[in-house]
Design an enzyme around this catalytic site. Structure first.
Site, PDB file in Angstrom:
ATOM      1  N   ARG A 101     -96.280  54.626 -89.809  1.00 51.04           N
ATOM      2  CA  ARG A 101     -96.797  55.343 -88.624  1.00 51.04           C
ATOM      3  C   ARG A 101     -96.235  56.764 -88.529  1.00 51.04           C
ATOM      4  O   ARG A 101     -96.009  57.285 -87.424  1.00 51.04           O
ATOM      5  CB  ARG A 101     -96.493  54.588 -87.320  1.00 51.04           C
ATOM      6  CG  ARG A 101     -96.839  53.119 -87.355  1.00 51.04           C
ATOM      7  CD  ARG A 101     -98.269  52.864 -87.673  1.00 51.04           C
ATOM      8  NE  ARG A 101     -98.573  51.441 -87.734  1.00 51.04           N
ATOM      9  CZ  ARG A 101     -99.752  50.962 -88.145  1.00 51.04           C
ATOM     10  NH1 ARG A 101    -100.705  51.782 -88.553  1.00 51.04           N
ATOM     11  NH2 ARG A 101     -99.973  49.681 -88.172  1.00 51.04           N
TER      12      ARG A 101
ATOM     13  N   ASN B 265     -89.156  47.180 -89.899  1.00 48.19           N
ATOM     14  CA  ASN B 265     -89.631  46.273 -90.948  1.00 48.19           C
ATOM     15  C   ASN B 265     -88.714  46.563 -92.139  1.00 48.19           C
ATOM     16  O   ASN B 265     -89.036  47.335 -93.028  1.00 48.19           O
ATOM     17  CB  ASN B 265     -91.094  46.552 -91.313  1.00 48.19           C
ATOM     18  CG  ASN B 265     -92.021  46.194 -90.168  1.00 48.19           C
ATOM     19  OD1 ASN B 265     -91.728  45.282 -89.385  1.00 48.19           O
ATOM     20  ND2 ASN B 265     -93.137  46.884 -90.055  1.00 48.19           N
TER      21      ASN B 265
ATOM     22  N   GLU C  17     -94.337  39.964 -86.493  1.00 49.16           N
ATOM     23  CA  GLU C  17     -95.178  40.532 -87.550  1.00 49.16           C
ATOM     24  C   GLU C  17     -94.621  40.223 -88.940  1.00 49.16           C
ATOM     25  O   GLU C  17     -94.491  41.096 -89.791  1.00 49.16           O
ATOM     26  CB  GLU C  17     -95.352  42.037 -87.340  1.00 49.16           C
ATOM     27  CG  GLU C  17     -95.980  42.336 -85.988  1.00 49.16           C
ATOM     28  CD  GLU C  17     -96.324  43.796 -85.750  1.00 49.16           C
ATOM     29  OE1 GLU C  17     -95.613  44.664 -86.258  1.00 49.16           O
ATOM     30  OE2 GLU C  17     -97.320  44.040 -85.038  1.00 49.16           O
TER      31      GLU C  17
ATOM     32  N   ARG D 133     -84.891  43.763 -80.610  1.00 50.43           N
ATOM     33  CA  ARG D 133     -86.203  44.166 -80.082  1.00 50.43           C
ATOM     34  C   ARG D 133     -86.924  42.986 -79.414  1.00 50.43           C
ATOM     35  O   ARG D 133     -86.879  41.860 -79.905  1.00 50.43           O
ATOM     36  CB  ARG D 133     -87.060  44.748 -81.191  1.00 50.43           C
ATOM     37  CG  ARG D 133     -86.512  46.056 -81.696  1.00 50.43           C
ATOM     38  CD  ARG D 133     -87.381  46.629 -82.781  1.00 50.43           C
ATOM     39  NE  ARG D 133     -88.469  47.423 -82.298  1.00 50.43           N
ATOM     40  CZ  ARG D 133     -89.720  47.331 -82.737  1.00 50.43           C
ATOM     41  NH1 ARG D 133     -90.055  46.405 -83.622  1.00 50.43           N
ATOM     42  NH2 ARG D 133     -90.658  48.130 -82.294  1.00 50.43           N
TER      43      ARG D 133
ATOM     44  N   LYS E  17     -90.429  47.536 -75.295  1.00 50.56           N
ATOM     45  CA  LYS E  17     -91.427  48.613 -75.314  1.00 50.56           C
ATOM     46  C   LYS E  17     -91.908  48.901 -73.900  1.00 50.56           C
ATOM     47  O   LYS E  17     -91.875  48.020 -73.038  1.00 50.56           O
ATOM     48  CB  LYS E  17     -92.616  48.230 -76.193  1.00 50.56           C
ATOM     49  CG  LYS E  17     -92.306  48.253 -77.689  1.00 50.56           C
ATOM     50  CD  LYS E  17     -93.560  48.071 -78.549  1.00 50.56           C
ATOM     51  CE  LYS E  17     -93.176  48.063 -80.028  1.00 50.56           C
ATOM     52  NZ  LYS E  17     -94.341  47.957 -80.939  1.00 50.56           N
TER      53      LYS E  17
ATOM     54  N   ASP F 161     -98.612  47.265 -76.998  1.00 45.17           N
ATOM     55  CA  ASP F 161     -98.083  48.039 -78.119  1.00 45.17           C
ATOM     56  C   ASP F 161     -98.391  49.534 -78.017  1.00 45.17           C
ATOM     57  O   ASP F 161     -99.299  50.019 -78.698  1.00 45.17           O
ATOM     58  CB  ASP F 161     -98.646  47.481 -79.437  1.00 45.17           C
ATOM     59  CG  ASP F 161     -97.936  48.047 -80.652  1.00 45.17           C
ATOM     60  OD1 ASP F 161     -96.865  48.629 -80.481  1.00 45.17           O
ATOM     61  OD2 ASP F 161     -98.466  47.901 -81.765  1.00 45.17           O
TER      62      ASP F 161
ATOM     63  N   GLU G 123     -99.025  56.941 -82.900  1.00 38.94           N
ATOM     64  CA  GLU G 123     -99.801  55.944 -83.651  1.00 38.94           C
ATOM     65  C   GLU G 123    -101.182  55.706 -83.044  1.00 38.94           C
ATOM     66  O   GLU G 123    -102.180  55.675 -83.765  1.00 38.94           O
ATOM     67  CB  GLU G 123     -99.012  54.621 -83.684  1.00 38.94           C
ATOM     68  CG  GLU G 123     -99.783  53.484 -84.311  1.00 38.94           C
ATOM     69  CD  GLU G 123     -98.987  52.172 -84.359  1.00 38.94           C
ATOM     70  OE1 GLU G 123     -97.803  52.163 -83.984  1.00 38.94           O
ATOM     71  OE2 GLU G 123     -99.573  51.163 -84.787  1.00 38.94           O
TER      72      GLU G 123
HETATM   73  C1  GCV Z   1     -92.927  48.911 -87.414  1.00 38.73           C
HETATM   74  C2  GCV Z   1     -96.947  48.134 -84.155  1.00 38.73           C
HETATM   75  C3  GCV Z   1     -97.142  49.018 -85.349  1.00 38.73           C
HETATM   76  C4  GCV Z   1     -96.296  48.572 -86.515  1.00 38.73           C
HETATM   77  C5  GCV Z   1     -94.844  48.491 -86.056  1.00 38.73           C
HETATM   78  C6  GCV Z   1     -94.760  47.540 -84.875  1.00 38.73           C
HETATM   79  C7  GCV Z   1     -93.359  47.436 -84.307  1.00 38.73           C
HETATM   80  O1  GCV Z   1     -97.490  46.869 -84.387  1.00 38.73           O
HETATM   81  O2  GCV Z   1     -98.488  49.051 -85.689  1.00 38.73           O
HETATM   82  O3  GCV Z   1     -96.460  49.487 -87.560  1.00 38.73           O
HETATM   83  O4  GCV Z   1     -94.009  48.082 -87.095  1.00 38.73           O
HETATM   84  O5  GCV Z   1     -95.596  48.001 -83.857  1.00 38.73           O
HETATM   85  O6  GCV Z   1     -93.125  48.053 -83.286  1.00 38.73           O
HETATM   86  O7  GCV Z   1     -92.547  46.748 -84.867  1.00 38.73           O
END
Ligand code: GCV
Length: 728
Positions: free
Chosen positions: A194, A236, A317, A350, A386, A391, A419
C-alpha cells in the site's frame, strides 16, 4: 592591448551569467518537494525586520549527537528564514541570543532554576520563554531531556515559519500521547504494501555498512512534528527481520535515528520461533517458545538498547497467531510482553482481526474477538485499534472498541498512506477525518467521553498511550508521491502530539511552511485542503457507503464485484443493493453490530430518524424512496452527492490554476496534473456507481446530475488503474 582589456571586462560578465544560470537552475530544481515543510527560505521582508533583533545567535552549550543536531538545525533554519547568517555562539554575548538545552547540558539553563517546571513537562516537553540573561533579552528553549530541547527548537522554528510573534514568549508544551509512531508496511525486498511513493527508504542490501544519508532527513522531519517511533517492517511480517543479520541492519538505522529521538520498533511474526528457531510450535504457553522470545529480546537490546518493541498482526488475513494454538490474543500478547518487560519494551497488539465466517459482520468481528479480554493484557501491552471497524474507509464511524475496553491501554491507528483514498493521485487532507474520530463521543463515561480522551489515558487511566499512522513515505524525491500528501504526514505528527489541534491550524501552518506566505494563496490552499476529504467521500462513498473500491489494489470503483474468495472482500457484501434499497442493516433486524456501542450512541445510530446521515447506509438498509433530511429521496440524494464531489474537484482545479503565479512552477504543475487525474477519477466513480446502483433503483438521474459518459459494461471492463499507469 584592446583584446586584453576587452577580455578583462568580459570575463566577469561571463562568470556572472554562468553563475546566474547555474543558480537559477539550482533554485528551480530545488522545488521538487524534498525539503518538505523544513524549507527555511527567507520570510517576508517585514517579518525578517521584526525577528532580526530577537534572533541574533544560537547558543547550545555541551556536546552530544542531539545537541549537535539542535545547533545545526537552528543555525541553518534561522539563517535561511532571516536571509542572513545567524551564527553559533559559545555564550550570551549579545541581545537576541537563542539559548537551547537542558539543565544538565547547559550551565546557562541550570542557572535559571526551572528544574521543577521542566521536570513536570518530562524529557519530551519544553519551555520557550523570553527572558533576560545578564541584562540581555534572550529566548530560552529548555527541557528536561535533549529530545525535548530538540522539539522546542523545531517549535521555535515553526513559530517563525508561521509568522507568529516571538517577543514575549511563554510556551509550555508536552506531548499528550507517549507513543507517536509511524508504521511502515515495508517488505524486506524494498516493496511497500500500500505504498504509492516509490520503494522503501531502508536499503536492506546496503545496510549496515552503508546508511543512506536520507535517513537523517527522514528522522529530522519526524522530530520536527514530534514523531518518536518508527516500525520499520510490514505487519505482514517476515520472520527474517528478526534474524541476527537483519537485527544488525536495524541497529544501523536505529543509530541514524537516535539523535532525533526516533526509536525503532519491529513487526514480529508470531511464528518466528518455528521459522527462525526451528521449534516445532509457536504456542505462546510453551516454555521453549517463551525462552526463545526471551533470548531474542535480549539479543535485540544488546544491539539496540532503546529498541521500542514489537508490533504484531496476529490471526488476521492469513498471519499466524495465538489462535492457531487455541490460545487467546491476550495470552499471545502477554507472552511477548514478558520477554520485552525486563528491557522496558512494549508490545503493540493490533485489533485488526476478523474472521470471515459466512454470515458474520466484519465490522463486528474485532469487538467480539477482543472485548472479552479487557483487563487481561499485561501492563506493557497496547491494543492498536483502527479508527473505524472495517478498514480505513473514506468515512467510518469510530471503532466500538474505543468505548468498550476501560481496563486496556488502547491506541489509535490511522492510515496516512491513501490506500482507499485515491492513493498518490488524489489531494485528500486527512486531518479532518482524524479529527472526526478523535472528537467522536463514545459515551463510555457519560457525555464527553471522546476517543481523544480514551487514547490520551484521561478517561480510563492507563500508563501507556499512543497513536500510530501507516506511513506514506517512500523513495520518491518528494517523499510521498503527491506534494499534498506530505501534509498528511505532517498532520499525523501534529495530532499525535496534541489530539485537540484544529485541522484549520494544521492546514494553515503546513501551507505556510511548505508553499507560500501569500495571504490569498494560504487561504485558498487551506480551504482546498479542509474541504477535500468531504469531497472524496462524496465522489466515492457518500451517505455511509463503504468498501466499493476495486478488489485487490483498491483504486477506483468496483461496486458490482462479488468474486473474491472471502465474502468480506467483495463490495456487494457492504452495500447490499437490491430492488428495495441500499445499505448494510447493522441494527437488530440485521447484524446488530450497532449494539457494540454504548447505549446513547447505539440508540442514535440504530434509529433511522436520528442516525447521522453520513452513516446512514453504514447502519441501515434504506428504501430508494426514503426521504432524507433535504426532503429528497435516497436515490436523488445519492446521485447529487456524487455530482457534488465531481463539482468540487473541478472547483479545486480552478482555484489551484489561479495560484499559478504564486506557487513555484514545478510544484504547481505537478499538483495541477494530479488534480486533472482526480477530476477524471471522480467522474468515473460517479458514473460507474450510479449506473450500477441504477440497475437496482430503476430510477432516472435527477436534474443537476450529468449524464454518464460510458456504459456500465465499459466501466466494468477495466479498472482505473489499468487505463492509466500514472499512479504507480
Ligand atoms: C498490511 C488492509 C490492507 C492490507 C493491510 C491490512 C492491515 O486489509 O488492504 O494491505 O495489510 O489492512 O491493516 O493489516
Amino acid at each position: 592591448m584592446f583584446r586584453e582589456h576587452h577580455r578583462e571586462r568580459i570575463w566577469p560578465i561571463i562568470c556572472l551569467t554562468v553563475f546566474l544560470q547555474l543558480f537559477t537552475a539550482a533554485v528551480a530544481k530545488a522545488e521538487d518537494g524534498y525539503r518538505l515543510w523544513l524549507r527555511y527560505d527567507p520570510l517576508p521582508g517585514e517579518m525578517i525586520g521584526a525577528y532580526r533583533p530577537r534572533v541574533t545567535s544560537v547558543v547550545v552549550q555541551g556536546r552530544s549527537a542531539t545537541l549537535d543536531a539542535i545547533r545545526a538545525e537552528l543555525a541553518d533554519g534561522c539563517t535561511g528564514l532571516l536571509g542572513g547568517p545567524v551564527p553559533v555562539a559559545g555564550g550570551v554575548d549579545r541581545a537576541g541570543a537563542v539559548v537551547v538545552g537542558t539543565p544538565q547540558s547547559s550551565p546557562l539553563i541550570a542557572g535559571l532554576r526551572w528544574g521543577r517546571r521542566l521536570a513536570a513537562l518530562g524529557p519530551e516537553g519544553f519551555l520557550i520563554r523570553s527572558v533576560r540573561l545578564g541584562q540581555r533579552p534572550v529566548t530560552v528553549i529548555a527541557s528536561d531531556g535533549e529530545t525535548g530541547a530538540l522539539y522546542g527548537a523545531f517549535h521555535f522554528l515553526r513559530l517563525l515559519q508561521a509568522l507568529q510573534p516571538i517577543d514575549r514568549l511563554d510556551v509550555s508544551q508536552k506531548p499528550r500521547l507517549q507513543l507517536r509512531v509511524l508504521n511502515h508496511w515495508d517488505n524486506l525486498d524494498g516493496q511497500i504494501e500500500r505504498g504509492y511513493a516509490g520503494r522503501s527508504l531502508w536499503d536492506w542490501k546496503a545496510l549496515p555498512e552503508t546508511v543512506d544519508p536520507r535517513l537523517r532527513d527522514y528522522a529530522r522531519a519526524n522530530a520536527s512534528v514530534g514523531i518518536n517511533g518508527s516500525v520499520l517492517n510490514n505487519v505482514n511480517a517476515s520472520a527474517q527481520s528478526l534474524s541476527a543479520d537483519y537485527l544488525r541492519k536495524t541497529a544501523a538505522i536505529a543509530d541514524a535515528f537516535r539523535p532525533y529521538g526516533v526509536r525503532v520498533y519491529l513487526s514480529a511474526r508470531f511464528s518466528a520461533p518455528v521459522e527462525l528457531g526451528g521449534l516445532k510450535t509457536a504456542d505462546p504457553l510453551d516454555p521453549e517458545v517463551k525462552a526463545w522470545w526471551q533470548r531474542k529480546a535480549d539479543e535485540i537490546y544488546k544491539l539496540i538498547p532503546d529498541f521500542g518493541g514489537f508490533l504484531v498482526k496476529a490471526n488476521s488475513e492469513g498471519q499466524p497467531g495465538p489462535r492457531t494454538y487455541n490460545r487467546s490474543h491476550a495470552e499471545g500478547a502477554n507472552m511477548l510482553a514478558a520477554a520485552l518487560a525486563p528491557h522496558k519494551g512494549v508490545v503493540i497488539w493490533r485489533a485488526f482481526v476478523y474472521d470471515p465466517k459466512p454470515g458474520d459482520d466484519r465490522a463486528a468481528a474485532a469487538y467480539d474477538e477482543l472485548q472479552p479480554f479487557d483487563g487481561q493484557f499485561a501492563p506493557n501491552v497496547l491494543l492498536q485499534v483502527k479508527n473505524g471497524p472495517v478498514d480505513f474507509q473514506p468515512r467510518e464511524p469510530f471503532h466500538p472498541l474505543f468505548g468498550a475496553m476501560p481496563k486496556t491501554q488502547v491506541m489509535l491507528e490511522v492510515q496516512i498512506t491513501q490506500e482507499y483514498l485515491g492513493q498518490s493521485n488524489h489531494l485528500v487532507f486527512l486531518a479532518p477525518m482524524w479529527r472526526e474520530v478523535l472528537d467522536s463521543d463514545t459515551h463510555a463515561r457519560g457525555p464527553g467521553s471522546t476517543v481523544a480522551k480514551v487514547i490520551d489515558g484521561s478517561l480510563f487511566g492507563g500508563r501507556l498511550t499512543g497513536m500510530a499512522g501507516v506511513a506514506n513515505t517512500g523513495s520518491d524525491r518528494n517523499w510521498t508521491g503527491h506534494h499534498f500528501a506530505q501534509g498528511n504526514w505532517y498532520a499525523f505528527g501534529r495530532l499525535a502530539w496534541n489530539p485537540d489541534l484544529p485541522s484549520r491550524q494544521i492546514a494553515d501552518e503546513w501551507t505556510r511552511m511548505t508553499f507560500t506566505h501569500d495571504p490569498r494563496a494560504v487561504e485558498s490552499v487551506a480551504r482546498i485542503m479542509l474541504e477535500s476529504r468531504e469531497a472524496a467521500v462524496d465522489y466515492m462513498t457518500p451517505l455511509g457507503l463503504h468498501h466499493l473500491m476495486w478488489a485487490g489494489h483498491h483504486y477506483g470503483p468496483q461496486p458490482w464485484w462479488d468474486k473474491e474468495p472471502s465474502p468480506v472482500w467483495n463490495p456487494v457484501y457492504y452495500h447490499r443493493a437490491d430492488a428495495r434499497g441500499l445499505g448494510f442493516d447493522r441494527t437488530k433486524t440485521g447484524s446488530n453490530a450497532v449494539s457494540q456501542y454504548q447505549p446513547p450512541v447505539r440508540d442514535r445510530f440504530a434509529d433511522l430518524d436520528t442516525c447521522p446521515e453520513k452513516f446512514l447506509l453504514w447502519f441501515h438498509h434504506v428504501p430508494w424512496d426514503w426521504r432524507v433530511r433535504s426532503g429528497r429521496t435516497l436515490w436523488d440524494e445519492l446521485a447529487l452527492r456524487y455530482q457534488r464531489g465531481v463539482d468540487w474537484v473541478r472547483g479545486a482545479r480552478k482555484s489551484w490554476d489561479d495560484l499559478g503565479g504564486v506557487i513555484d512552477a514545478e510544484r504547481h504543475a505537478a499538483v495541477a496534473k494530479k488534480l486533472s487525474v482526480q477530476e477524471r477519477d471522480a467522474a468515473w466513480w460517479r458514473d460507474s456507481c450510479l449506473l450500477y446502483f441504477q440497475t437496482f433503483s430503476q430510477r432516472p438521474l435527477p436534474p443537476g446530475v450529468e449524464q454518464t459518459r460510458r456504459t456500465l459494461r465499459e466501466y466494468m471492463a477495466k479498472s482505473l488503474l489499468d487505463i492509466d499507469a500514472t499512479n504507480h
